[in-house]
Write an enzyme that holds these catalytic residues in place. Structure first.
Site, PDB file in Angstrom:
ATOM      1  N   THR A 288       5.977   5.179  12.896  1.00  0.00           N
ATOM      2  CA  THR A 288       6.999   5.905  12.140  1.00  0.00           C
ATOM      3  C   THR A 288       6.319   6.919  11.230  1.00  0.00           C
ATOM      4  OG1 THR A 288       8.389   3.947  12.193  1.00  0.00           O
ATOM      5  CG2 THR A 288       8.949   5.591  10.545  1.00  0.00           C
TER       6      THR A 288
ATOM      7  N   LYS B 152       1.339 -10.820  11.356  1.00  0.00           N
ATOM      8  CA  LYS B 152       2.716 -10.462  11.718  1.00  0.00           C
ATOM      9  C   LYS B 152       3.274 -11.421  12.773  1.00  0.00           C
ATOM     10  CE  LYS B 152       3.493  -6.824   9.101  1.00  0.00           C
ATOM     11  NZ  LYS B 152       4.596  -6.794   8.121  1.00  0.00           N
TER      12      LYS B 152
ATOM     13  N   SER C 199       3.078  -4.873   2.924  1.00  0.00           N
ATOM     14  CA  SER C 199       1.886  -5.105   3.759  1.00  0.00           C
ATOM     15  C   SER C 199       1.125  -3.799   3.918  1.00  0.00           C
ATOM     16  CB  SER C 199       2.271  -5.582   5.166  1.00  0.00           C
ATOM     17  OG  SER C 199       1.095  -5.729   5.962  1.00  0.00           O
TER      18      SER C 199
ATOM     19  N   ASP D  49       2.532  -9.355  -6.822  1.00  0.00           N
ATOM     20  CA  ASP D  49       1.957  -9.590  -5.492  1.00  0.00           C
ATOM     21  C   ASP D  49       2.692 -10.771  -4.856  1.00  0.00           C
ATOM     22  OD1 ASP D  49       0.461 -10.355  -3.298  1.00  0.00           O
ATOM     23  OD2 ASP D  49      -1.468  -9.968  -4.277  1.00  0.00           O
ATOM     24  N   VAL D  50       3.428 -10.505  -3.773  1.00  0.00           N
ATOM     25  CA  VAL D  50       4.277 -11.555  -3.183  1.00  0.00           C
ATOM     26  C   VAL D  50       3.478 -12.659  -2.494  1.00  0.00           C
ATOM     27  CG1 VAL D  50       6.267 -10.028  -2.899  1.00  0.00           C
ATOM     28  CG2 VAL D  50       4.660 -10.295  -1.000  1.00  0.00           C
TER      29      VAL D  50
ATOM     30  N   ALA E 282       9.708  -7.311   8.156  1.00  0.00           N
ATOM     31  CA  ALA E 282       9.173  -6.160   8.891  1.00  0.00           C
ATOM     32  C   ALA E 282       8.060  -6.632   9.806  1.00  0.00           C
ATOM     33  CB  ALA E 282       8.635  -5.126   7.909  1.00  0.00           C
TER      34      ALA E 282
ATOM     35  N   TYR F 152      -3.985  -8.040  10.950  1.00  0.00           N
ATOM     36  CA  TYR F 152      -2.610  -7.538  10.829  1.00  0.00           C
ATOM     37  C   TYR F 152      -1.738  -8.157  11.921  1.00  0.00           C
ATOM     38  CZ  TYR F 152       1.135  -4.004  10.443  1.00  0.00           C
ATOM     39  OH  TYR F 152       2.335  -3.353  10.277  1.00  0.00           O
TER      40      TYR F 152
ATOM     41  N   TYR G  56      12.131 -21.168   9.870  1.00  0.00           N
ATOM     42  CA  TYR G  56      13.124 -21.284   8.783  1.00  0.00           C
ATOM     43  C   TYR G  56      14.537 -21.100   9.328  1.00  0.00           C
ATOM     44  CZ  TYR G  56      10.371 -21.901   4.561  1.00  0.00           C
ATOM     45  OH  TYR G  56       9.588 -22.441   3.578  1.00  0.00           O
TER      46      TYR G  56
ATOM     47  N   GLY H  73       0.749   1.059  -2.208  1.00  0.00           N
ATOM     48  CA  GLY H  73       1.944   1.829  -2.569  1.00  0.00           C
ATOM     49  C   GLY H  73       1.696   2.694  -3.795  1.00  0.00           C
TER      50      GLY H  73
END
Ligand code: UDP
Length: 328
Positions: free
Chosen positions: A176, A150, A76, A57-58, A115, A146, A160, A37
């Site tokens: 997109t 995902k 991501s 950083d998550v 996402a 990836y 959850y 980003g």
């Protein structure tokens, strides 16, 4: 005032989501580790009172002070070149990152939207892709990092939901495009436009008969916003079903840019999906949503954005090639 956490806030989609939630009157907390980003995408939000940014950083434990109503997990890498360059981070953010954010959602009693992607369908054998198709993914191919992250993300999100009764939403995002895409992220649309603007030949991978369907970013954000506020917890495809071959798309870009550069053909990367097109019946029915911006209009806006970049940004190249990943 409702409070929303957006991860991947400095990225293409994350930054547009920040804008949308600011416009809707939310208090927005943006989070990003800035690997792919850019702060440039959100610098206009920094002076605003209802926005704050965490450089984090998550994939590591996530702490946010105060209440949260919503979490949108958009952190991501998302282009094939990025996940080949940073495969471990790609796996971690989809798995460990999602786990951390689900834990945070549970602790804050927040609704979380994750996402997901059309890549969960892999190289699909069903066309167009409906949400109940299980997919055709190679777990050990170059895209596996990836796709499987995902897929795991969807599985743990559903766990959850089922085990902790967490309010969850899953959006499966198809190709997109729009302003703030990185010109050099390797994806076909910025690649072609960048090449045309620099006067280089357009690089088609394979024979160009593979298809994609491109959704303009504003349409996508509208679909995501509606899904978040809906009461539906199963995956929903959001994308534009107007399918085109990559070869025809190259011609379209040449026409749009008024460029007369030629086309050069390169080998097709391994596991590159041959056909991709969303079935959006579910989104139409549940969210009363469908895309409104056609490709001609969206491409024009996107071209203007790329043209506004500085010469330095336009000519900065990622020194990376798919070549060594081609299966021999
Ligand atoms: N592609 C291409 N030339 C490029 C970049 C991509 O022909 O310079 C092709 C790629 O092989 C794929 C399609 O365009 O078939 C879309 O690729 P992208 O990287 O945008 O994303 P994907 O939809 O494959 O995830």
């Amino acid at each position: 005032m409702k409070r929303v956490l957006i991860t991947g806030a400095a990225g293409f989609l994350g930054s547009h989501l920040c804008d949308r939630f600011m416009t809707e009157g939310y208090y927005v907390i943006g989070m990003d580790n800035l690997i792919t980003g850019s702060l440039k995408n959100i610098e206009h939000l920094f002076p605003l009172e209802n926005f704050e940014f965490y450089h984090h950083d998550v994939s590591n434990f996530v702490h946010v002070s105060g209440d949260l109503d919503y979490i949108l997990h958009f952190a991501s890498p998302a282009s094939p070149i990025d996940y080949l360059k940073i495969p471990i981070q790609t796996l971690k953010v989809g798995s460990l990152g999602t786990h951390n954010l689900l834990g945070l959602a549970k602790a804050k009693n927040a609704r979380i939207l994750v996402a997901s992607t059309s890549e969960v369908y892999g190289d699909p054998l069903v066309h167009p892709q409906t949400e109940d198709y299980f997919g055709n993914v190679n777990p050990i191919g170059p895209r596996g990092v990836y796709d499987e992250a995902k897929r795991f993300q969807e599985a743990i999100t559903m766990a959850y939901h089922r085990f902790h009764n967490l309010e969850t939403r899953i959006v499966r995002i198809f190709n997109t495009y729009g302003p703030r895409m990185r010109l050099n992220d390797g994806r076909v649309l910025p690649a072609f436009i960048g090449q045309a603007l620099r006067g280089e030949e357009l690089t088609i991978f394979g024979d160009g008969s593979q298809t994609r369907a491109f959704c303009y970013v504003d349409d996508l954000i509208e679909g995501i916003y509606r899904l978040l506020l809906s009461d539906y917890h199963l995956p929903v495809n959001i994308g534009n079903p107007n399918e085109i071959t990559i070869k025809d798309f190259a011609e379209e870009v040449l026409k749009l840019t008024g460029s007369n550069v030629g086309i050069t053909y390169r080998e097709l990367p391994e596991n590159d999906p041959t056909q991709r097109n969303p079935d959006i019946s579910r989104a139409r029915e549940l969210l009363k949503w469908e895309p409104k911006v056609d490709r001609a209009e969206g491409l024009k806006i996107t071209l203007e954005y790329f043209k506004s970049l500085t010469e330095e940004e336009l000519t900065k190249k990622e020194h990376f090639s798919f070549d060594k990943y081609i299966k021999r």
